[in-house]
Motif scaffolding. Structure first.
Motif, PDB file in Angstrom:
ATOM      1  N   ARG A  92       0.666  -1.213   0.051  1.00  0.00           N
ATOM      2  CA  ARG A  92       0.038  -0.016   0.086  1.00  0.00           C
ATOM      3  C   ARG A  92       0.949   1.144  -0.099  1.00  0.00           C
ATOM      4  NH1 ARG A  92      -5.013  -0.801   1.612  1.00  0.00           N
ATOM      5  NH2 ARG A  92      -5.472   1.429   0.746  1.00  0.00           N
ATOM      6  N   MET A  93       2.162   1.241  -0.341  1.00  0.00           N
ATOM      7  CA  MET A  93       3.083   2.309  -0.232  1.00  0.00           C
ATOM      8  C   MET A  93       2.610   3.585  -1.113  1.00  0.00           C
ATOM      9  SD  MET A  93       7.236   2.261  -1.147  1.00  0.00           S
ATOM     10  CE  MET A  93       7.324   1.108   0.151  1.00  0.00           C
ATOM     11  N   PHE A  94       2.084   4.500  -0.329  1.00  0.00           N
ATOM     12  CA  PHE A  94       2.037   6.039  -1.094  1.00  0.00           C
ATOM     13  C   PHE A  94       0.485   5.837  -1.577  1.00  0.00           C
ATOM     14  CE2 PHE A  94       6.473   5.639  -1.798  1.00  0.00           C
ATOM     15  CZ  PHE A  94       6.836   6.407  -0.464  1.00  0.00           C
ATOM     16  N   GLU A  95      -0.150   4.783  -1.362  1.00  0.00           N
ATOM     17  CA  GLU A  95      -1.626   4.506  -2.074  1.00  0.00           C
ATOM     18  C   GLU A  95      -2.462   5.674  -1.559  1.00  0.00           C
ATOM     19  OE1 GLU A  95      -2.726   0.573  -2.434  1.00  0.00           O
ATOM     20  OE2 GLU A  95      -3.874   0.907  -4.218  1.00  0.00           O
ATOM     21  N   TYR A  96      -3.249   6.558  -2.062  1.00  0.00           N
ATOM     22  CA  TYR A  96      -4.194   7.306  -1.716  1.00  0.00           C
ATOM     23  C   TYR A  96      -3.764   8.037  -0.430  1.00  0.00           C
ATOM     24  CZ  TYR A  96      -6.293   3.722  -4.977  1.00  0.00           C
ATOM     25  OH  TYR A  96      -6.583   3.045  -5.765  1.00  0.00           O
ATOM     26  N   LYS A  97      -2.498   8.356  -0.421  1.00  0.00           N
ATOM     27  CA  LYS A  97      -2.232   8.992   0.763  1.00  0.00           C
ATOM     28  C   LYS A  97      -1.711  10.490   0.458  1.00  0.00           C
ATOM     29  CE  LYS A  97      -2.195   5.199   3.284  1.00  0.00           C
ATOM     30  NZ  LYS A  97      -3.442   5.288   4.391  1.00  0.00           N
ATOM     31  N   PRO A  98      -1.927  11.459   1.329  1.00  0.00           N
ATOM     32  CA  PRO A  98      -1.762  12.648   1.251  1.00  0.00           C
ATOM     33  C   PRO A  98      -0.382  13.156   1.364  1.00  0.00           C
ATOM     34  CG  PRO A  98      -2.567  12.597   3.371  1.00  0.00           C
ATOM     35  CD  PRO A  98      -2.723  11.127   2.731  1.00  0.00           C
ATOM     36  N   GLY A  99       0.009  14.582   1.276  1.00  0.00           N
ATOM     37  CA  GLY A  99       1.341  14.980   1.536  1.00  0.00           C
ATOM     38  C   GLY A  99       2.532  14.468   0.625  1.00  0.00           C
ATOM     39  N   PHE A 100       2.209  14.184  -0.411  1.00  0.00           N
ATOM     40  CA  PHE A 100       3.351  13.285  -1.383  1.00  0.00           C
ATOM     41  C   PHE A 100       4.342  14.355  -1.783  1.00  0.00           C
ATOM     42  CE2 PHE A 100       4.868  11.413  -5.253  1.00  0.00           C
ATOM     43  CZ  PHE A 100       5.363  10.079  -4.753  1.00  0.00           C
ATOM     44  N   HIS A 101       5.568  13.920  -1.812  1.00  0.00           N
ATOM     45  CA  HIS A 101       6.707  14.633  -2.364  1.00  0.00           C
ATOM     46  C   HIS A 101       7.815  13.749  -2.931  1.00  0.00           C
ATOM     47  CE1 HIS A 101       5.130  17.229   1.065  1.00  0.00           C
ATOM     48  NE2 HIS A 101       5.528  17.917   0.506  1.00  0.00           N
ATOM     49  N   TYR A 102       8.306  14.302  -3.944  1.00  0.00           N
ATOM     50  CA  TYR A 102       9.275  13.319  -4.883  1.00  0.00           C
ATOM     51  C   TYR A 102      10.595  14.138  -5.243  1.00  0.00           C
ATOM     52  CZ  TYR A 102      11.135  10.368  -8.502  1.00  0.00           C
ATOM     53  OH  TYR A 102      11.885   9.780  -9.590  1.00  0.00           O
ATOM     54  N   ILE A 103      11.760  13.550  -5.395  1.00  0.00           N
ATOM     55  CA  ILE A 103      12.806  14.134  -6.072  1.00  0.00           C
ATOM     56  C   ILE A 103      13.842  13.135  -6.525  1.00  0.00           C
ATOM     57  CG2 ILE A 103      14.007  14.117  -3.684  1.00  0.00           C
ATOM     58  CD1 ILE A 103      15.314  17.004  -4.595  1.00  0.00           C
ATOM     59  N   TYR A 104      14.005  13.290  -7.815  1.00  0.00           N
ATOM     60  CA  TYR A 104      15.058  12.666  -8.509  1.00  0.00           C
ATOM     61  C   TYR A 104      16.326  13.367  -8.722  1.00  0.00           C
ATOM     62  CZ  TYR A 104      17.472   9.742 -11.856  1.00  0.00           C
ATOM     63  OH  TYR A 104      18.379   8.892 -12.905  1.00  0.00           O
ATOM     64  N   ALA A 105      17.560  12.631  -8.312  1.00  0.00           N
ATOM     65  CA  ALA A 105      18.951  13.683  -8.270  1.00  0.00           C
ATOM     66  C   ALA A 105      19.915  12.522  -9.002  1.00  0.00           C
ATOM     67  CB  ALA A 105      18.982  14.397  -7.254  1.00  0.00           C
ATOM     68  N   ARG A 106      20.775  13.063  -9.760  1.00  0.00           N
ATOM     69  CA  ARG A 106      22.075  12.474 -10.353  1.00  0.00           C
ATOM     70  C   ARG A 106      23.374  13.006 -10.251  1.00  0.00           C
ATOM     71  NH1 ARG A 106      20.480  10.924 -15.942  1.00  0.00           N
ATOM     72  NH2 ARG A 106      21.279  13.069 -16.407  1.00  0.00           N
ATOM     73  N   LYS A 107      24.332  12.280  -9.906  1.00  0.00           N
ATOM     74  CA  LYS A 107      25.568  12.596  -9.689  1.00  0.00           C
ATOM     75  C   LYS A 107      26.403  11.986 -10.680  1.00  0.00           C
ATOM     76  CE  LYS A 107      29.322  14.161  -6.525  1.00  0.00           C
ATOM     77  NZ  LYS A 107      29.676  14.296  -5.078  1.00  0.00           N
ATOM     78  N   ILE A 108      27.480  12.578 -11.542  1.00  0.00           N
ATOM     79  CA  ILE A 108      28.252  11.778 -12.330  1.00  0.00           C
ATOM     80  C   ILE A 108      29.414  12.003 -12.059  1.00  0.00           C
ATOM     81  CG2 ILE A 108      28.991  11.660 -14.845  1.00  0.00           C
ATOM     82  CD1 ILE A 108      26.246  12.592 -15.569  1.00  0.00           C
ATOM     83  N   GLY A 109      30.401  10.995 -11.728  1.00  0.00           N
ATOM     84  CA  GLY A 109      31.619  11.175 -11.379  1.00  0.00           C
ATOM     85  C   GLY A 109      32.761   9.969 -11.914  1.00  0.00           C
ATOM     86  N   SER A 110      33.870  10.181 -11.752  1.00  0.00           N
ATOM     87  CA  SER A 110      35.078   9.333 -12.524  1.00  0.00           C
ATOM     88  C   SER A 110      34.589   7.709 -12.172  1.00  0.00           C
ATOM     89  CB  SER A 110      36.269   9.636 -12.320  1.00  0.00           C
ATOM     90  OG  SER A 110      36.595   9.538 -10.717  1.00  0.00           O
ATOM     91  N   ALA A 111      34.247   7.610 -10.958  1.00  0.00           N
ATOM     92  CA  ALA A 111      33.685   6.117 -10.640  1.00  0.00           C
ATOM     93  C   ALA A 111      32.586   5.541 -11.119  1.00  0.00           C
ATOM     94  CB  ALA A 111      33.985   5.963  -9.044  1.00  0.00           C
ATOM     95  N   GLY A 112      31.677   6.493 -11.830  1.00  0.00           N
ATOM     96  CA  GLY A 112      30.413   6.117 -12.270  1.00  0.00           C
ATOM     97  C   GLY A 112      29.368   7.016 -12.007  1.00  0.00           C
ATOM     98  N   THR A 113      28.274   6.646 -12.184  1.00  0.00           N
ATOM     99  CA  THR A 113      27.168   7.619 -11.736  1.00  0.00           C
ATOM    100  C   THR A 113      26.239   7.001 -10.602  1.00  0.00           C
ATOM    101  OG1 THR A 113      26.804   8.412 -14.261  1.00  0.00           O
ATOM    102  CG2 THR A 113      24.792   8.701 -12.907  1.00  0.00           C
TER     103      THR A 113
END
Length: 319
Positions: free
Chosen positions: A134-155
């Protein structure tokens, strides 16, 4: 029975799930409890990015770590979200998409994350757990963020979704639920798996085509590199082994440059493959037909080098 066991655990918020711990790249919000976790040595995760105001779905591949935390009592979703935003920025991550409740509702972000979180890999029978199902299903106050960092060892890619707690739930007791997924993509050593005629033939029989990444060209050129010979030899072997098989050789590019330039380049590259199969490997010309489709049929995004590399390919398609 599994649901019963999970709900028994659901009332325990004063200690972490046995065997679990924070990921070294990003720690939990202070005072949170690790409710569930899971890992994959190599997998594919779906993510969201914003490009020129348009919301797009992307995939990220690599080692995947999944965490679900319950926040401390009395701390609201927005405060926890702001902490994660700051932590990612301070660590040098580029934020590719984020939304708060109103915008998330408009973008239908919550609906997507529900499916992805449910489908993620979880230890300890987590996929059958009530709060994962039931994760997040029909629940209020939802927030989301997606971020990425690229470095010499990978992403490193990080996506975080959270929602306000439900005060009426006697188990969660109003605590904010937090889903954190970390995808670590290290450079993959090439040449570990060779593609042979049987692999090409099996893919063509199964899917009607195969994408070949062993046909190599210099940037903006249609001269085939000598490193392409092993793949060309296996293409020719399949065609000799299957004398009734006729194929299209289709060139694909990324989206760098104009459409007209990419159409011409993709066609020239396909022509070059047809020519070499005919003249050097003895495959009859009437069994081969070239075509170039530029960047009209991508298999990944064109927002980064990783995606563009996947889109630059030659396909062998059954006629």
């Amino acid at each position: 029975m599994l649901l019963s066991v999970s709900l028994t655990h659901a009332g325990v918020y004063d200690e972490d799930r046995t065997g679990g711990s924070d990921h070294p790249i990003i720690s939990r919000y202070a005072g949170s409890i690790l409710y569930m976790y899971g890992e994959e040595n190599y997998g594919v995760a779906r993510t969201l990015v914003s490009n020129k105001g348009q919301l797009l779905e992307q995939t990220a591949e690599g080692k995947i770590s999944n965490k679900v935390y319950w926040g401390p009592k009395g701390h609201d979703a927005l405060a926890i979200f702001r902490n994660y935003q700051t932590a990612l920025r301070d660590a040098g991550f580029e934020i590719l998409y984020q939304c708060e409740t109103v915008q998330c509702d408009k973008d239908r972000t919550q609906t997507k994350i529900v499916r992805w979180a449910q489908a993620a890999h979880w230890n300890d029978n987590g996929s059958n757990d009530y709060y994962i199902i039931r994760m997040f299903e029909y629940k209020p106050g939802f927030h989301y963020i997606y971020a990425r960092k690229i470095g010499s060892a990978g992403t490193v890619s990080v996506q975080i979704a959270l929602r306000s707690g439900d005060e009426s739930d006697k188990y969660s007791q109003g605590r904010v639920q937090q889903f954190i997924q970390i995808i670590e993509t290290a450079p993959i050593a090439q040449g570990m798996v060779s593609i042979d005629a049987s692999t090409i033939g099996a893919s063509i029989k199964r899917e009607g085509k195969i994408a070949l990444y062993g046909i190599l060209f210099d940037t903006n050129k249609a001269v085939i590199k000598s490193a392409s010979n092993p793949t060309l030899e296996q293409m020719a072997k399949l065609l000799r082994d299957e004398p009734a098989l006729k194929v299209f050789i289709v060139g694909h590019t990324d989206n760098q440059g104009s459409v007209e330039e990419n159409l011409a380049l993709s066609r020239k590259r396909a022509d070059a493959v047809v020519q070499i199969l005919n003249t050097q490997y003895g495959i009859a010309a009437d069994r081969l037909q070239s075509q170039g489709v530029a960047n009209f049929a991508p298999v990944s995004n064109n927002l980064n080098d990783e995606g563009r590399t996947k889109n630059r390919r030659v396909e062998m398609v059954a006629r």
